[in-house]
Design a protein around this motif. Sequence first.
Motif, PDB file in Angstrom:
ATOM      1  N   LYS A  51     -29.825  -2.920 -29.021  1.00  0.00           N
ATOM      2  CA  LYS A  51     -31.096  -2.203 -29.195  1.00  0.00           C
ATOM      3  C   LYS A  51     -30.814  -0.844 -29.804  1.00  0.00           C
ATOM      4  O   LYS A  51     -30.328   0.075 -29.120  1.00  0.00           O
ATOM      5  CB  LYS A  51     -31.830  -2.029 -27.842  1.00  0.00           C
ATOM      6  CG  LYS A  51     -32.072  -3.330 -27.080  1.00  0.00           C
ATOM      7  CD  LYS A  51     -33.011  -4.275 -27.814  1.00  0.00           C
ATOM      8  CE  LYS A  51     -32.268  -5.545 -28.174  1.00  0.00           C
ATOM      9  NZ  LYS A  51     -32.995  -6.787 -28.024  1.00  0.00           N
ATOM     10  N   THR A  52     -31.044  -0.720 -31.110  1.00  0.00           N
ATOM     11  CA  THR A  52     -30.687   0.502 -31.834  1.00  0.00           C
ATOM     12  C   THR A  52     -31.936   1.236 -32.312  1.00  0.00           C
ATOM     13  O   THR A  52     -33.013   0.635 -32.463  1.00  0.00           O
ATOM     14  CB  THR A  52     -29.811   0.180 -33.067  1.00  0.00           C
ATOM     15  OG1 THR A  52     -30.607  -0.549 -34.020  1.00  0.00           O
ATOM     16  CG2 THR A  52     -28.602  -0.670 -32.672  1.00  0.00           C
ATOM     17  N   THR A  56     -35.167  -0.542 -34.243  1.00  0.00           N
ATOM     18  CA  THR A  56     -36.493  -0.359 -33.655  1.00  0.00           C
ATOM     19  C   THR A  56     -37.455   0.301 -34.650  1.00  0.00           C
ATOM     20  O   THR A  56     -38.607  -0.137 -34.801  1.00  0.00           O
ATOM     21  CB  THR A  56     -36.385   0.495 -32.373  1.00  0.00           C
ATOM     22  OG1 THR A  56     -35.398  -0.089 -31.520  1.00  0.00           O
ATOM     23  CG2 THR A  56     -37.712   0.549 -31.634  1.00  0.00           C
ATOM     24  N   SER A 108     -34.281  -6.646 -22.720  1.00  0.00           N
ATOM     25  CA  SER A 108     -32.852  -6.307 -22.676  1.00  0.00           C
ATOM     26  C   SER A 108     -32.526  -5.512 -21.415  1.00  0.00           C
ATOM     27  O   SER A 108     -31.467  -5.705 -20.803  1.00  0.00           O
ATOM     28  CB  SER A 108     -32.450  -5.495 -23.918  1.00  0.00           C
ATOM     29  OG  SER A 108     -32.490  -6.323 -25.054  1.00  0.00           O
ATOM     30  N   LYS A 111     -32.317  -8.007 -18.760  1.00  0.00           N
ATOM     31  CA  LYS A 111     -31.100  -8.826 -18.918  1.00  0.00           C
ATOM     32  C   LYS A 111     -29.890  -8.072 -18.370  1.00  0.00           C
ATOM     33  O   LYS A 111     -29.052  -8.644 -17.668  1.00  0.00           O
ATOM     34  CB  LYS A 111     -30.861  -9.129 -20.400  1.00  0.00           C
ATOM     35  CG  LYS A 111     -31.781 -10.173 -21.012  1.00  0.00           C
ATOM     36  CD  LYS A 111     -31.227 -10.499 -22.389  1.00  0.00           C
ATOM     37  CE  LYS A 111     -32.205 -11.215 -23.255  1.00  0.00           C
ATOM     38  NZ  LYS A 111     -31.639 -11.483 -24.593  1.00  0.00           N
ATOM     39  N   ARG A 112     -29.774  -6.785 -18.725  1.00  0.00           N
ATOM     40  CA  ARG A 112     -28.624  -6.010 -18.268  1.00  0.00           C
ATOM     41  C   ARG A 112     -28.651  -5.864 -16.744  1.00  0.00           C
ATOM     42  O   ARG A 112     -27.632  -5.950 -16.085  1.00  0.00           O
ATOM     43  CB  ARG A 112     -28.599  -4.613 -18.909  1.00  0.00           C
ATOM     44  CG  ARG A 112     -28.564  -4.560 -20.429  1.00  0.00           C
ATOM     45  CD  ARG A 112     -27.348  -5.225 -21.057  1.00  0.00           C
ATOM     46  NE  ARG A 112     -27.573  -6.608 -21.408  1.00  0.00           N
ATOM     47  CZ  ARG A 112     -28.172  -7.032 -22.521  1.00  0.00           C
ATOM     48  NH1 ARG A 112     -28.577  -6.164 -23.423  1.00  0.00           N
ATOM     49  NH2 ARG A 112     -28.337  -8.329 -22.751  1.00  0.00           N
ATOM     50  N   ARG A 118     -24.849  -8.448 -23.591  1.00  0.00           N
ATOM     51  CA  ARG A 118     -25.563  -8.471 -24.864  1.00  0.00           C
ATOM     52  C   ARG A 118     -25.453  -9.854 -25.503  1.00  0.00           C
ATOM     53  O   ARG A 118     -24.358 -10.410 -25.593  1.00  0.00           O
ATOM     54  CB  ARG A 118     -24.962  -7.448 -25.817  1.00  0.00           C
ATOM     55  CG  ARG A 118     -25.549  -7.547 -27.199  1.00  0.00           C
ATOM     56  CD  ARG A 118     -24.800  -6.677 -28.169  1.00  0.00           C
ATOM     57  NE  ARG A 118     -25.417  -6.745 -29.481  1.00  0.00           N
ATOM     58  CZ  ARG A 118     -24.936  -6.141 -30.550  1.00  0.00           C
ATOM     59  NH1 ARG A 118     -23.867  -5.407 -30.456  1.00  0.00           N
ATOM     60  NH2 ARG A 118     -25.542  -6.259 -31.702  1.00  0.00           N
ATOM     61  N   GLY A 119     -26.598 -10.361 -25.933  1.00  0.00           N
ATOM     62  CA  GLY A 119     -26.596 -11.640 -26.614  1.00  0.00           C
ATOM     63  C   GLY A 119     -26.806 -12.827 -25.695  1.00  0.00           C
ATOM     64  O   GLY A 119     -27.059 -13.937 -26.158  1.00  0.00           O
TER      65      GLY A 119
END
Length: 183
Positions: A51-52, A56, A108, A111-112, A118-119
């Motif tokens: 996520k950058t 974004t 995300s 998820k973390r 990641r992924g």
Amino acid sequence: MAASLVSLVVTAFWVMLPAYVPNNAAVLAGGGRPIDGGRTWDGRRILGDGKTWRGTAAGTLAGMVLAVVLNAIEPSVSGVVGFDLPTFPLAAGFGLALGAMFGDIGASFLKRRSGRERGAAFPGLDQLDFVVGALVFAYIAAPAWFTATFTLPVLVVVLVITPILHVVTNVGAYLLGLKNEPW
Ligand code: CTP
Ligand code: MG
């Protein structure tokens, strides 16, 4: 009945286009500084390197530009399909695009927190995170437009076709070598 179902599906796809494109644009434009700046929480990244800021910003911009383009071609496309498609007030395009990005970022985060790197896939969340974000942000940004455009039948169709489209485009992007995972 068959004709109205077709117009419903076409309308649902059309109104969600400014929310569909941001994720794909982010994949193409992603890279650079992650939003969380590498920070962790409880030993895990807050969001992760996927996520950058650039992804974004590019995704949001792409969705908004698409909304403007759709507004411009709406009369001709409506003429071709034989019924009136909605247009996008600027706030609506902005809400759909930014909301899609935020939904994906929120996923995300979850998820973390649940230990997924990641992924990693999170079935269900991966397919619907950006829809929920887009709908909520569009409602906040343009409430009158939202309620007039996202009628209950349109909402139902959106929730059915979006996961299907998401799977198809991500497998496509994976096969083209644009994405590391097919989800
Ligand atoms: N991307 C980005 N900024 C975003 C969303 C996506 O830069 N806000 C780019 C990243 O390069 C990312 C790629 O698009 O790796 C694919 O997006 P996605 O599948 O959402 O990210 P993942 O790398 O799979 O990470 P996560 O597990 O957090 O979803
Ligand atoms: Mg991913």
